[in-house]
Design an enzyme around this catalytic site. Structure first.
Site, PDB file in Angstrom:
ATOM      1  N   CYS A   1       0.808  -1.224   0.000  1.00  0.00           N
ATOM      2  CA  CYS A   1       0.000   0.000   0.000  1.00  0.00           C
ATOM      3  C   CYS A   1       0.846   1.283   0.000  1.00  0.00           C
ATOM      4  O   CYS A   1       1.780   1.420   0.771  1.00  0.00           O
ATOM      5  CB  CYS A   1      -0.941   0.079   1.200  1.00  0.00           C
ATOM      6  SG  CYS A   1      -2.185  -1.183   1.223  1.00  0.00           S
TER       7      CYS A   1
ATOM      8  N   ARG B   1       6.446  -0.667  -4.330  1.00  0.00           N
ATOM      9  CA  ARG B   1       6.093  -1.252  -3.030  1.00  0.00           C
ATOM     10  C   ARG B   1       5.189  -2.473  -3.175  1.00  0.00           C
ATOM     11  O   ARG B   1       5.075  -3.268  -2.256  1.00  0.00           O
ATOM     12  CB  ARG B   1       5.370  -0.204  -2.173  1.00  0.00           C
ATOM     13  CG  ARG B   1       6.248   0.960  -1.792  1.00  0.00           C
ATOM     14  CD  ARG B   1       5.430   2.085  -1.206  1.00  0.00           C
ATOM     15  NE  ARG B   1       4.888   1.757   0.099  1.00  0.00           N
ATOM     16  CZ  ARG B   1       5.515   1.975   1.245  1.00  0.00           C
ATOM     17  NH1 ARG B   1       6.703   2.515   1.232  1.00  0.00           N
ATOM     18  NH2 ARG B   1       4.963   1.664   2.397  1.00  0.00           N
TER      19      ARG B   1
ATOM     20  N   TRP C   1      -2.597  -2.907  -1.690  1.00  0.00           N
ATOM     21  CA  TRP C   1      -2.190  -4.312  -1.706  1.00  0.00           C
ATOM     22  C   TRP C   1      -3.218  -5.038  -0.849  1.00  0.00           C
ATOM     23  O   TRP C   1      -3.304  -4.816   0.354  1.00  0.00           O
ATOM     24  CB  TRP C   1      -0.783  -4.439  -1.105  1.00  0.00           C
ATOM     25  CG  TRP C   1      -0.161  -5.784  -1.246  1.00  0.00           C
ATOM     26  CD1 TRP C   1       0.547  -6.261  -2.319  1.00  0.00           C
ATOM     27  CD2 TRP C   1      -0.164  -6.840  -0.270  1.00  0.00           C
ATOM     28  NE1 TRP C   1       0.983  -7.536  -2.069  1.00  0.00           N
ATOM     29  CE2 TRP C   1       0.566  -7.924  -0.830  1.00  0.00           C
ATOM     30  CE3 TRP C   1      -0.705  -6.990   1.006  1.00  0.00           C
ATOM     31  CZ2 TRP C   1       0.765  -9.126  -0.147  1.00  0.00           C
ATOM     32  CZ3 TRP C   1      -0.509  -8.186   1.674  1.00  0.00           C
ATOM     33  CH2 TRP C   1       0.219  -9.241   1.100  1.00  0.00           C
TER      34      TRP C   1
ATOM     35  N   ASN D   1      -3.186   2.871   4.895  1.00  0.00           N
ATOM     36  CA  ASN D   1      -2.205   1.798   4.753  1.00  0.00           C
ATOM     37  C   ASN D   1      -2.113   1.127   6.117  1.00  0.00           C
ATOM     38  O   ASN D   1      -1.930   1.804   7.121  1.00  0.00           O
ATOM     39  CB  ASN D   1      -0.859   2.432   4.348  1.00  0.00           C
ATOM     40  CG  ASN D   1       0.262   1.420   4.234  1.00  0.00           C
ATOM     41  OD1 ASN D   1       0.028   0.225   4.346  1.00  0.00           O
ATOM     42  ND2 ASN D   1       1.469   1.907   4.012  1.00  0.00           N
ATOM     43  N   GLY D   2      -2.273  -0.206   6.153  1.00  0.00           N
ATOM     44  CA  GLY D   2      -2.223  -0.916   7.434  1.00  0.00           C
ATOM     45  C   GLY D   2      -3.457  -1.779   7.590  1.00  0.00           C
ATOM     46  O   GLY D   2      -4.179  -2.026   6.628  1.00  0.00           O
TER      47      GLY D   2
ATOM     48  N   GLU E   1      18.987 -17.781  -0.846  1.00  0.00           N
ATOM     49  CA  GLU E   1      18.722 -16.498  -1.493  1.00  0.00           C
ATOM     50  C   GLU E   1      18.567 -16.694  -3.005  1.00  0.00           C
ATOM     51  O   GLU E   1      17.703 -16.077  -3.632  1.00  0.00           O
ATOM     52  CB  GLU E   1      19.851 -15.517  -1.144  1.00  0.00           C
ATOM     53  CG  GLU E   1      19.786 -14.157  -1.785  1.00  0.00           C
ATOM     54  CD  GLU E   1      18.496 -13.375  -1.515  1.00  0.00           C
ATOM     55  OE1 GLU E   1      17.713 -13.747  -0.643  1.00  0.00           O
ATOM     56  OE2 GLU E   1      18.280 -12.379  -2.236  1.00  0.00           O
TER      57      GLU E   1
ATOM     58  N   LYS F   1      15.184 -15.677  -5.014  1.00  0.00           N
ATOM     59  CA  LYS F   1      15.183 -14.749  -6.169  1.00  0.00           C
ATOM     60  C   LYS F   1      14.429 -15.373  -7.329  1.00  0.00           C
ATOM     61  O   LYS F   1      13.616 -14.729  -7.972  1.00  0.00           O
ATOM     62  CB  LYS F   1      16.598 -14.412  -6.648  1.00  0.00           C
ATOM     63  CG  LYS F   1      17.408 -13.415  -5.913  1.00  0.00           C
ATOM     64  CD  LYS F   1      16.904 -12.018  -5.886  1.00  0.00           C
ATOM     65  CE  LYS F   1      15.874 -11.794  -4.832  1.00  0.00           C
ATOM     66  NZ  LYS F   1      16.231 -11.473  -3.516  1.00  0.00           N
TER      67      LYS F   1
ATOM     68  N   GLU G   1      10.602 -15.663  -6.608  1.00  0.00           N
ATOM     69  CA  GLU G   1       9.956 -14.343  -6.496  1.00  0.00           C
ATOM     70  C   GLU G   1       9.620 -13.759  -7.862  1.00  0.00           C
ATOM     71  O   GLU G   1       8.533 -13.224  -8.062  1.00  0.00           O
ATOM     72  CB  GLU G   1      10.909 -13.344  -5.809  1.00  0.00           C
ATOM     73  CG  GLU G   1      10.902 -13.370  -4.319  1.00  0.00           C
ATOM     74  CD  GLU G   1      11.873 -12.345  -3.730  1.00  0.00           C
ATOM     75  OE1 GLU G   1      11.511 -11.708  -2.744  1.00  0.00           O
ATOM     76  OE2 GLU G   1      13.003 -12.197  -4.237  1.00  0.00           O
TER      77      GLU G   1
ATOM     78  N   HIS H   1      17.974 -36.166   2.005  1.00  0.00           N
ATOM     79  CA  HIS H   1      16.861 -36.418   2.927  1.00  0.00           C
ATOM     80  C   HIS H   1      15.544 -35.906   2.365  1.00  0.00           C
ATOM     81  O   HIS H   1      14.616 -35.642   3.124  1.00  0.00           O
ATOM     82  CB  HIS H   1      17.155 -35.772   4.280  1.00  0.00           C
ATOM     83  CG  HIS H   1      18.369 -36.327   4.936  1.00  0.00           C
ATOM     84  ND1 HIS H   1      18.437 -37.608   5.422  1.00  0.00           N
ATOM     85  CD2 HIS H   1      19.609 -35.794   5.138  1.00  0.00           C
ATOM     86  CE1 HIS H   1      19.646 -37.829   5.919  1.00  0.00           C
ATOM     87  NE2 HIS H   1      20.370 -36.734   5.748  1.00  0.00           N
TER      88      HIS H   1
ATOM     89  N   LYS I   1       7.236  -4.628  -1.693  1.00  0.00           N
ATOM     90  CA  LYS I   1       8.611  -4.257  -1.334  1.00  0.00           C
ATOM     91  C   LYS I   1       8.726  -3.948   0.153  1.00  0.00           C
ATOM     92  O   LYS I   1       9.699  -4.280   0.795  1.00  0.00           O
ATOM     93  CB  LYS I   1       8.999  -3.014  -2.152  1.00  0.00           C
ATOM     94  CG  LYS I   1      10.411  -2.540  -1.928  1.00  0.00           C
ATOM     95  CD  LYS I   1      11.386  -3.455  -2.616  1.00  0.00           C
ATOM     96  CE  LYS I   1      12.829  -3.096  -2.355  1.00  0.00           C
ATOM     97  NZ  LYS I   1      13.694  -4.264  -2.616  1.00  0.00           N
TER      98      LYS I   1
END
Ligand code: G6P
Length: 613
Positions: free
Chosen positions: A2, A27, A74, A100-101, A486, A490, A493, A509, A608
């Protein structure tokens, strides 16, 4: 997550707000909207999808007016749709609000308001807050400012809000709790935004609202600030250091690519003034006052989310190896809800690019309440986390706009490397000779990153071969296990390929069951202490006909003989390999995502800055 932009002044509000919303696109959001006040009317324009769709939608509409509020949403409560998009109007359509929230007790308030005859047009918690403000304003016959203030005392949860009304063309009301809100002060105009990026081209003078503060911005009466408990406050005006160019793509096709390529410079910026070769020392000015606490800490706990959590895992290896202090790395979201054992002998390091992640903020507050010292590692200057911590080090990577974090990660690892070196030196846990060697090695990292970036054409070729994969496995050991995590993050995402990062030996395993001729396995197989073990793990993948793409140390022969592809990186001390080995994995994900036609900078569903828990 948001984004809010608002304007009051002499200029046309709509284009300023629209441009601001575009700056906040990074964002993450799924609908957008703008409300403009003009001649006692409120005109609200809202659209599901990108801001460009809102722009198309208003082509033939009158958007003129000098005061307005805008929002990128969002979705949390209610699906992404025109109906649920902000701004939301009150029942009598006298007021409009962006938020926002999350209002956690919205359901109880809504039930009450329904009983009193309110009807709702959306499924959002925000609309409930708007109606609550309306109800208070009518019942108590008070100013809008007071109605908003009183309403905010009745809600639980997180909010950054801006409200406008039909009746007053000279008033923006803004407030925050746990969600960021910055106010820009121009000449005869005010701006509000979730971060400084929409404001920077108009003014450098800003006020970061504190939790529980509410502001009234009026051209006639100026900037009035209070707490929601009705105490007067004086706004603290700061000057922004951000440059506008940092928010542009600078000739690159995507922000992510630009940010990957910026790493030689961002790592250097992060070390500037801190790594001092001529005096053979590391100085982290931001933690100087708490250095003794850190040096004598019985334990360090790292709290973070997402990529920052991966940086924390690298930090665990670095600090344990070089400074011999036990380190635990926790997901902030888990830490905050599990009554952790922690006291004033512990030091908590909170890592966050945005400095606004709600879970990380809450973890900090919890640790603080138990007496621990909190060290922040943040990228965004002036962010909530940087203000909530006792001390810290900024990463100085510059604004990171691509949702998938790249340069912020390597800058976080750089700060952690400096910190580990400083602690090792102070605690005498590394020899002088090793300290000096590591300092020289770290100082050389930007050059080495530069040389890895030159392998981009080869990486593109590999991306072409594996772009249609359905699954991918990333393996690493020791300090390179977080690099594998990471790398996998990436890829998933931005390309939406399912990917998992695993400690190489753990593969047998579970994930080994997935391996077949189709499955690429990316392995960090540099020449370090666990090299031979990793070579054996590669053999295990090859024995099952899997495809192996290995990141190896320049000149490697053994892995070259068995892997399908190798990407060479320069030799560096084992503890700094993550800073270099991460780069090819970032580029691989980037190219694969571009080849699959994905929106690299704004991947679906992701945000973001995650300002809700
Ligand atoms: C989101 C972002 C990630 C980031 C994470 C933590 O999920 O998309 O890139 O790593 O939040 O954010 P922070 O700002 O606290 O580092």
């Amino acid at each position: 997550m948001c984004g809010i932009v608002a304007y009051i002044g002499k200029q046309e509000a709509f284009p300023i707000i629209l441009k601001g919303l575009k700056r906040l696109e990074y964002r993450g959001y799924d609908s957008s909207g703008i409300a403009i006040q003009k001649d006692g009317e409120l005109n609200i324009f809202k659209k599901q999808g990108k801001v460009s769709e809102l722009e198309d939608f208003v082509q033939d509409k009158d958007t003129s007016g000098n005061i307005g509020i805008g929002h990128t949403r969002w979705a949390t409560h209610g699906e992404p749709s025109d109906r649920n998009a902000h701004p939301h109007a009150s029942g009598n359509e006298e007021f409009a609000l962006v938020h926002n929230g999350i209002i956690e007790n919205y359901a109880i308030i809504k039930e009450e308001l329904l009983k009193r005859g309110h009807t709702f047009k959306s499924d959002t918690d925000t609309e409930v807050l708007m109606h609550l403000i309306e109800e208070i304003k009518l019942n108590q016959n008070c100013s809008l400012f007071n109605a908003v203030r009183i309403a905010l005392n009745e809600v639980h949860g997180a909010y950054a809000i801006v409200v406008i009304s039909k009746e007053n063309p000279d008033e923006l009301i803004a407030a925050r709790k746990s969600s960021p809100l910055v106010i820009g002060i121009g000449k005869g105009e005010y701006f509000c935004a979730s971060d400084a990026t929409p404001i920077i081209e108009f003014t450098k003078n800003v006020v970061y609202l504190e939790d529980g503060e509410i502001a009234r911005l009026s051209l006639k009466d100026g900037f009035k600030l209070k707490t929601i408990k009705n105490q007067e406050k004086t706004p603290y005006i700061q000057e922004l250091e951000m440059q506008l160019e940092a928010l542009e793509k600078g000739g690159y096709e995507h922000f992510m690519l630009k940010e990957i390529y910026e790493q030689p410079r961002s790592i250097k910026d992060c070390m500037r003034g801190r790594l001092n070769l001529s005096e053979n020392m590391v100085a982290l000015g931001g933690i100087l006052n708490y250095k003794d606490k850190l040096v004598n800490a019985k334990r360090i706990i790292v709290v973070a989310c997402g990529t920052s959590w991966h940086a924390g895992l690298v930090g665990e290896y670095l600090i344990e190896e070089l400074a011999r202090i036990p380190v635990e790395v926790e997901y902030a979201s888990e830490f905050r809800y599990r009554n952790p054992v922690i006291d004033e002998n512990d030091v908590v390091i909170a890592i966050s690019q945005s400095g606004e992640t709600a879970d990380t903020l809450a973890a900090i507050e919890l640790a603080k309440s138990k007496g621990a010292i909190i060290v922040g590692i943040c990228n965004v200057v002036g962010s909530s986390i940087s203000r909530a911590t006792h001390c810290g080090s900024y990463t100085h990577a510059g604004p990171e706009i691509g949702v998938a974090s790249t340069k912020a990660f390597t800058a976080q690892v750089t700060v952690l490397s400096l910190l580990a070196l400083m602690l090792g030196r102070e605690r005498n846990t590394i020899t002088d000779e090793r300290f000096t060697r590591l300092l020289i090695d770290l100082d050389n990292i930007p050059h080495k990153v530069e040389s890895v970036l030159k392998t981009d054409a080869q990486i593109q070729h590999i991306a072409e071969i594996y772009k249609d994969s359905k699954n991918a496995l990333y393996l690493g050991r020791g300090i390179n296990f977080p690099v594998a995590l990471e790398g996998a993050l990436k890829l998933k995402e931005i390309s939406y390929i399912h990917a998992e990062g695993y400690p190489a030996a753990e593969m047998k395993h579970g994930p080994i069951a997935l391996i077949d001729e189709e499955m690429p396995t990316f392995v960090i197989a540099t020449q370090d202490a666990s090299y031979e073990k990793v070579v054996s793990n590669i053999q295990e993948v090859k024995a099952r006909k899997g495809k192996v793409i290995a990141i190896v140390t320049k000149g490697d022969k053994d892995v070259k003989n068995i892997a399908d592809h190798v990407i060479e990186i320069p030799k560096t001390d084992d503890v700094f390999v993550p800073l270099i080995a991460t780069i090819p994995l970032q580029l691989l994900s980037y190219h694969i995502a571009v080849m699959r036609g994905c929106n690299v900078d704004q991947p679906r569903n992701l945000a973001k800055s995650v300002t809700v828990e």
